[in-house]
Motif scaffolding. Sequence first.
Motif, PDB file in Angstrom:
ATOM      1  N   VAL A 177       0.866  -1.188   0.000  1.00  0.00           N
ATOM      2  CA  VAL A 177       0.000   0.000   0.000  1.00  0.00           C
ATOM      3  C   VAL A 177       0.902   1.237   0.000  1.00  0.00           C
ATOM      4  O   VAL A 177       1.218   1.785   1.053  1.00  0.00           O
ATOM      5  N   SER A 196       5.601  -5.341  -7.405  1.00  0.00           N
ATOM      6  CA  SER A 196       4.196  -4.928  -7.312  1.00  0.00           C
ATOM      7  C   SER A 196       3.324  -6.123  -6.979  1.00  0.00           C
ATOM      8  O   SER A 196       3.774  -7.236  -7.021  1.00  0.00           O
TER       9      SER A 196
ATOM     10  N   GLY B  50      -4.774  -6.752  -2.309  1.00  0.00           N
ATOM     11  CA  GLY B  50      -3.620  -6.627  -1.423  1.00  0.00           C
ATOM     12  C   GLY B  50      -2.751  -7.868  -1.308  1.00  0.00           C
ATOM     13  O   GLY B  50      -1.897  -7.937  -0.438  1.00  0.00           O
ATOM     14  N   ARG B 227      -1.921   1.773  -5.389  1.00  0.00           N
ATOM     15  CA  ARG B 227      -1.611   0.351  -5.542  1.00  0.00           C
ATOM     16  C   ARG B 227      -1.736  -0.080  -6.998  1.00  0.00           C
ATOM     17  O   ARG B 227      -1.094  -1.026  -7.432  1.00  0.00           O
ATOM     18  N   GLN B 229      -4.050  -1.763  -8.368  1.00  0.00           N
ATOM     19  CA  GLN B 229      -4.545  -3.136  -8.485  1.00  0.00           C
ATOM     20  C   GLN B 229      -6.070  -3.085  -8.452  1.00  0.00           C
ATOM     21  O   GLN B 229      -6.730  -3.930  -7.852  1.00  0.00           O
TER      22      GLN B 229
END
Lengths: 196, 563
Positions: A177, A196, B50, B227, B229
Amino acid sequence: MAHDHNPLLDPQRLDRRSLLTGILAMVGGVAIAPIARAMQAGMDPGYTVEKPYMTDDQRKLTAAVSERIIPTTDTPGAIAAGVPAFIEMMLSEWYWQDERDLVMGGLTAINAFAQTTYGKPFAGATPVQQDAILTLAMDKQLTGAPADAFEHLRQMVIFGYYSSEIGCTIERVYLPVPGRYDGAYPYADVNRVFSS
Amino acid sequence: MSDYEFDAIVIGSGVSGGWAAKELTEKGMKVLMLDRGRMVEHGTDYPFEGTGAWEQPYRGDTPPALTESDYYASRYGGAGQTAVKDFMNNDRLNPYAIKDGPEFRWVRPGIVGGKSITWGRVSLRFGPQDFTANGQDGHGVDWPIRYDDIAPWYSYVEAYAGIAGSKEGLTHLPDGEFQPPHPMNVAEIWAKERLEKAIPGRKLIPTRVANMTEDKPEQGRSRCQSRSQCNRGCSFGAYFSTQAVTLPAARATNKLTLLADQVVTSLEYDPTTKKVTGVRTIDANTKVAKTYRSRIVFLCASAMASNQILLNSKLEGSDKSFANASGALGRYIMDHPMLTVFSGNLPQGVHADLIEYGRKPTGVYIPRFRNIDGQDPDADFVRGYGCQGGGHRDVANATGFGASMKEGLRKYGAWSVGFNVFGECLPYLDNTITLHPDKVDRFGVPQALFNVTYRDNERKMMTDAKVQGEKMMKAAGLVDVYAEERPHIPGDSIHEMGGACMGKDPRTSVTNKWNQLHDAQNVFVTDGSALSSTSCVNPSLTFMAFTARAADYAVKQVKAGVI
């Protein structure tokens, strides 16, 4: 069926992971978490090979080749990162047959050359001998090896390593994060690549 | 408000359906929202959010054999990623007649929230020229509205959804209610400065996206955490999705009933009242059929699915759809050709000491510059295209093996800047979606059959984009410039639109200026199917604006006792 199986939802795996955490806690809370995980990572590549694809000898060979492609340096190498098991899993469950044949053909030729030239399997050869064989394979000079086999194998090792927990969190810098974006960040502040 | 169990039924829960549910419930209506997909709750149903690559099956790549068998179309929408696959349609279980027409890639979601979870989040307004183009160059049906009719609704949805962007003062790419833009990186700034100086009037701007740069505490949403994502779902609610934005708002009214796994097969129509009287469904799990009734219906099933539902809603004793008195239903199917690409690198050594920290969920955009003030003399096509891209610095390419390679992979290569082009596709009467005469799916619904091809104008436009792209990359001071035009397959950009196009004349169009079916005034079609042309910009924001506008009108009509 295997393709529908989600290892993350496997209760056995979750149990194993919690167990691992427990062991580390007992050993002592001083270790930095990623390093501690790295110590265990050879045992925990992040999945189980459900459909074994290789013989024990082929596993040793794959491990030795992987470790020469990404060796242990100031950070762990391919074996610690679970790359050999990753390769076996991908061959078993992910690849098309012609890709399996390509990779296994390359491995077989590498081992055969070691046996013929040095009188021992690749895994038993010295690092210098191993590198000489892999250089031949890379230069497409290895008898019996499919021309693209080494590059394919090399890419599998690279992908397996840099997508592993060790590759992402120890060799590279992991930012799950980031919280912000900086498009002018000094490389010197990290001297590594962000994963990533 | 009515004698029905529900005041309104909203079919579909994606970008459009979510907005319909929010607006209708907030205006006091009792709403039933149906979706054929499975339930996905915000946060709790984002299993791969995450996670690191090592925590995902196959390190994140769906096995190709499974992709080929079950995700042959939705692979083009991300199903090749294991973290995204389960948000997408299983094309084996829910097929369309892909083999029976020219290739059309129909990328569908398989969840409540539709594509709002996995969308690209680029949020651009259509400009005034987009609403006049059909009337001016004679392609398709003239829009029944103009930019000024929709502009306030763009503002309305932008302010709530949270759009980050820069105000540029461009007439043809109007500014909106923006949060601050995501910052450009050094490569993007480098290219911008040189391009805009070398070609006066040309712009390179931060892409406008529905990823917030400021919190919206009143909605329980945080700004983007970099992020990138997004398509795994975002518990921060940092980007617009049904789950994060419109569904919570609709639920807060206590007037929403949401049912997942409900496949809408057709609408029941009463020819005497000229109204739809029911929505026929089949439960995807139990296969139990049921008809729901309401005063009004919002059809937001996604552009092609809405067409399929309307085509399958037959007049009694006829094989003709009740919604097709015009003969225009299922026609003018459009998508954006998108596979012209161009790129270049910053010269060696430039910004070599700098890299990216964090992952920006967007990049930069070159707004349309072709045929803006009338027809460009050197353009052999009408309308234009926009270019979407970004600057990045990837890991260096290391050769060999061993410790030296490992060390080499700790370095970065040159900064690069690359784009792909989104071109406007003209509306062609004979680019169609129809129902396959024989093939049905597991719910007995005739499979969608596409006959959609790009034509001369699209080809010339995309070839021009390659030439202009190369020119721009060189003008921007980039080296190793590369430009290529790849085959454009309709469906690829997942911007499929049309089929229930708006128009003034019921003899040539399917919906009116309020997204209302000409043939059934209690049905509002507010997804991409109602768009009369595609512009060259990403369309989701426009679906939001039209949906909010239609909901406002519909409720007023209901309250006035008109419908």
